[in-house]
Design an enzyme around this catalytic site. Structure first.
Site, PDB file in Angstrom:
ATOM      1  N   ASN A  68       1.106  -0.802   0.023  1.00 46.44           N
ATOM      2  CA  ASN A  68       0.152  -0.181  -0.147  1.00 46.44           C
ATOM      3  C   ASN A  68       0.652   0.973   0.012  1.00 46.44           C
ATOM      4  O   ASN A  68       1.718   1.775   0.799  1.00 46.44           O
ATOM      5  CB  ASN A  68      -1.051   0.369   1.353  1.00 46.44           C
ATOM      6  CG  ASN A  68      -1.981   1.435   1.185  1.00 46.44           C
ATOM      7  OD1 ASN A  68      -2.426   2.207   0.341  1.00 46.44           O
ATOM      8  ND2 ASN A  68      -2.421   1.571   2.540  1.00 46.44           N
ATOM      9  N   LYS A 113       0.226   4.234  -0.632  1.00 45.88           N
ATOM     10  CA  LYS A 113      -0.413   5.436   0.469  1.00 45.88           C
ATOM     11  C   LYS A 113      -0.236   6.400  -0.817  1.00 45.88           C
ATOM     12  O   LYS A 113      -0.343   6.091  -1.715  1.00 45.88           O
ATOM     13  CB  LYS A 113       0.079   5.623   1.369  1.00 45.88           C
ATOM     14  CG  LYS A 113      -0.512   4.149   2.133  1.00 45.88           C
ATOM     15  CD  LYS A 113      -0.401   4.665   4.002  1.00 45.88           C
ATOM     16  CE  LYS A 113      -0.314   2.964   4.589  1.00 45.88           C
ATOM     17  NZ  LYS A 113      -0.338   3.522   6.399  1.00 45.88           N
ATOM     18  N   HIS A 127      -9.319   1.635   4.139  1.00 46.30           N
ATOM     19  CA  HIS A 127      -8.950   1.948   5.623  1.00 46.30           C
ATOM     20  C   HIS A 127      -9.190   3.363   6.481  1.00 46.30           C
ATOM     21  O   HIS A 127      -9.802   3.745   6.075  1.00 46.30           O
ATOM     22  CB  HIS A 127      -7.255   2.669   4.440  1.00 46.30           C
ATOM     23  CG  HIS A 127      -5.942   2.124   4.988  1.00 46.30           C
ATOM     24  ND1 HIS A 127      -5.634   3.262   5.984  1.00 46.30           N
ATOM     25  CD2 HIS A 127      -4.802   1.904   4.644  1.00 46.30           C
ATOM     26  CE1 HIS A 127      -4.527   3.307   6.161  1.00 46.30           C
ATOM     27  NE2 HIS A 127      -4.235   1.677   6.233  1.00 46.30           N
ATOM     28  N   GLU A 162      -7.127   5.274   7.515  1.00 46.05           N
ATOM     29  CA  GLU A 162      -6.576   6.437   7.337  1.00 46.05           C
ATOM     30  C   GLU A 162      -7.686   6.923   6.438  1.00 46.05           C
ATOM     31  O   GLU A 162      -8.197   8.327   6.227  1.00 46.05           O
ATOM     32  CB  GLU A 162      -5.469   7.049   6.151  1.00 46.05           C
ATOM     33  CG  GLU A 162      -3.958   6.045   7.019  1.00 46.05           C
ATOM     34  CD  GLU A 162      -3.291   5.913   6.625  1.00 46.05           C
ATOM     35  OE1 GLU A 162      -3.369   5.443   5.599  1.00 46.05           O
ATOM     36  OE2 GLU A 162      -1.865   4.929   6.954  1.00 46.05           O
ATOM     37  N   GLU A 167      -6.163  -4.385  10.717  1.00 51.70           N
ATOM     38  CA  GLU A 167      -5.036  -3.479  11.026  1.00 51.70           C
ATOM     39  C   GLU A 167      -5.250  -2.192  12.459  1.00 51.70           C
ATOM     40  O   GLU A 167      -5.684  -1.575  12.704  1.00 51.70           O
ATOM     41  CB  GLU A 167      -5.201  -3.189   9.791  1.00 51.70           C
ATOM     42  CG  GLU A 167      -4.600  -2.811   8.642  1.00 51.70           C
ATOM     43  CD  GLU A 167      -4.063  -2.135   7.324  1.00 51.70           C
ATOM     44  OE1 GLU A 167      -3.121  -2.569   7.070  1.00 51.70           O
ATOM     45  OE2 GLU A 167      -4.634  -1.439   7.291  1.00 51.70           O
ATOM     46  N   GLY A 196       1.637   2.820  10.331  1.00 44.52           N
ATOM     47  CA  GLY A 196       3.073   3.518  11.266  1.00 44.52           C
ATOM     48  C   GLY A 196       3.983   4.215  12.322  1.00 44.52           C
ATOM     49  O   GLY A 196       4.455   5.253  11.901  1.00 44.52           O
ATOM     50  N   SER A 253       2.410  -1.709  10.637  1.00 44.73           N
ATOM     51  CA  SER A 253       4.058  -1.253  10.774  1.00 44.73           C
ATOM     52  C   SER A 253       4.568  -3.234  10.656  1.00 44.73           C
ATOM     53  O   SER A 253       5.384  -3.167  11.018  1.00 44.73           O
ATOM     54  CB  SER A 253       4.804  -1.703  12.252  1.00 44.73           C
ATOM     55  OG  SER A 253       4.017   0.186  12.355  1.00 44.73           O
TER      56      SER A 253
HETATM   57  P1  PGA Z   1       2.671   1.003   7.993  1.00 41.75           P
HETATM   58  O1  PGA Z   1       0.851   0.882   7.243  1.00 41.75           O
HETATM   59  O2  PGA Z   1       3.036  -0.786   6.753  1.00 41.75           O
HETATM   60  O3  PGA Z   1       2.799   1.688   7.354  1.00 41.75           O
HETATM   61  O4  PGA Z   1       1.899   1.002   9.363  1.00 41.75           O
HETATM   62  C1  PGA Z   1      -0.013  -0.688   7.170  1.00 41.75           C
HETATM   63  C2  PGA Z   1      -1.440   0.050   6.417  1.00 41.75           C
HETATM   64  O5  PGA Z   1      -2.055   1.233   6.763  1.00 41.75           O
HETATM   65  O6  PGA Z   1      -1.526  -0.442   5.304  1.00 41.75           O
END
Ligand code: PGA
Length: 235
Positions: free
Chosen positions: A8, A10, A86, A88, A157, A163, A194
């Site tokens: 991903n 982003k 997601h 976010e 998640e 993150g 992460s």
């Molecule tokens: P990350 O993000 O690996 O940077 O923690 C995972 C995600 O949000 O899909």
């Protein structure tokens, strides 16, 4: 069952040249690469072994929906998978479980494979409400695709692990995966939050996990290559 790794990206990278370079480095069997919309076409023509995914879609098929992208439009440029719900998007854009449900239905109707993200915040976890939140997100999220739930990949998640450099423990992740499989008729549950080449093995070696959704670490060719290789060991 082979492990699925989802990259991903982003809202990264910022240039087309960087996107093409990263796509070349990420062209690995077993990987689903999800770049931002403007780079989909270029990444599609770069990938030979990896599959292409998008990070969102809209539930209508065509028309006056400024800024939105449909399942059909995604399919036309070679997209096979789509991340939906997601955290976010839920947090920054107010995406609700009902909107997520419509998107899941639109993806399936349009011939795309949805990846539905679910997860609790730190406060919800501390209050002992993690399972309740996941249950609500799954129940509503899958409510318009009854009988076809198995076509949806679930990404567990935990929001506090995204993150932050602080992933969930493999033990808790396993418990949550078992819980998800108990309450929803799904086949594949992957873990996100992460994941790096350093910790991927701890998650991917667990039998009940079907793969990983990788954010930050997917922006480095070497990192994502290592993670895909680890996944292959446990296919
Ligand atoms: P990350 O993000 O690996 O940077 O923690 C995972 C995600 O949000 O899909």
């Amino acid at each position: 069952m082979s492990k699925v790794i989802v990259a991903n990206w982003k809202m990264n990278p910022s240039t087309l040249a960087e996107a093409k370079k990263l796509a070349k480095e990420s062209d690995l069997e077993g990987l689903i690469v999800c770049p931002p919309f403007p780079f989909l076409e270029a990444v599609a023509s770069t990938l030979k072994a990896a599959k292409l995914g998008a990070q969102d879609l809209f539930w209508e098929e065509i028309g006056a929906y400024t800024g939105e992208v449909s399942a059909g439009e995604l399919k036309n440029v070679g997209v096979e998978y789509v991340i939906i719900g997601h955290s976010e998007r839920r947090q920054n854009l107010g995406e609700t479980d009902q909107m997520v449900a419509k998107k899941i239905a639109a993806a399936i109707k349009g011939g795309l494979k949805p990846i539905l993200c679910v997860g609790e915040t730190r406060a919800e976890r501390n209050a002992g409400r993690a399972e309740l939140i996941i249950e609500r997100e799954l129940e509503t999220g899958l409510s318009l695709v009854k009988g076809r739930e198995a076509e949806v990949i679930i990404a567990y998640e935990p929001i506090w692990a995204i993150g932050t450099g602080k992933p969930d423990t493999p033990e808790n992740m396993s418990e949550m995966v078992k819980f998800i499989k108990r309450i929803a008729l799904v086949d594949k549950v992957i873990y996100g939050g992460s994941v790096t080449s350093e910790n991927a093995e701890k998650f991917l070696k667990k039998k009940d996990i079907s793969g990983a959704l990788v954010g930050g670490a997917s922006l480095k060719g070497k990192e994502i290559t290592k993670i895909v290789e680890i996944g292959k060991k446990y296919n």
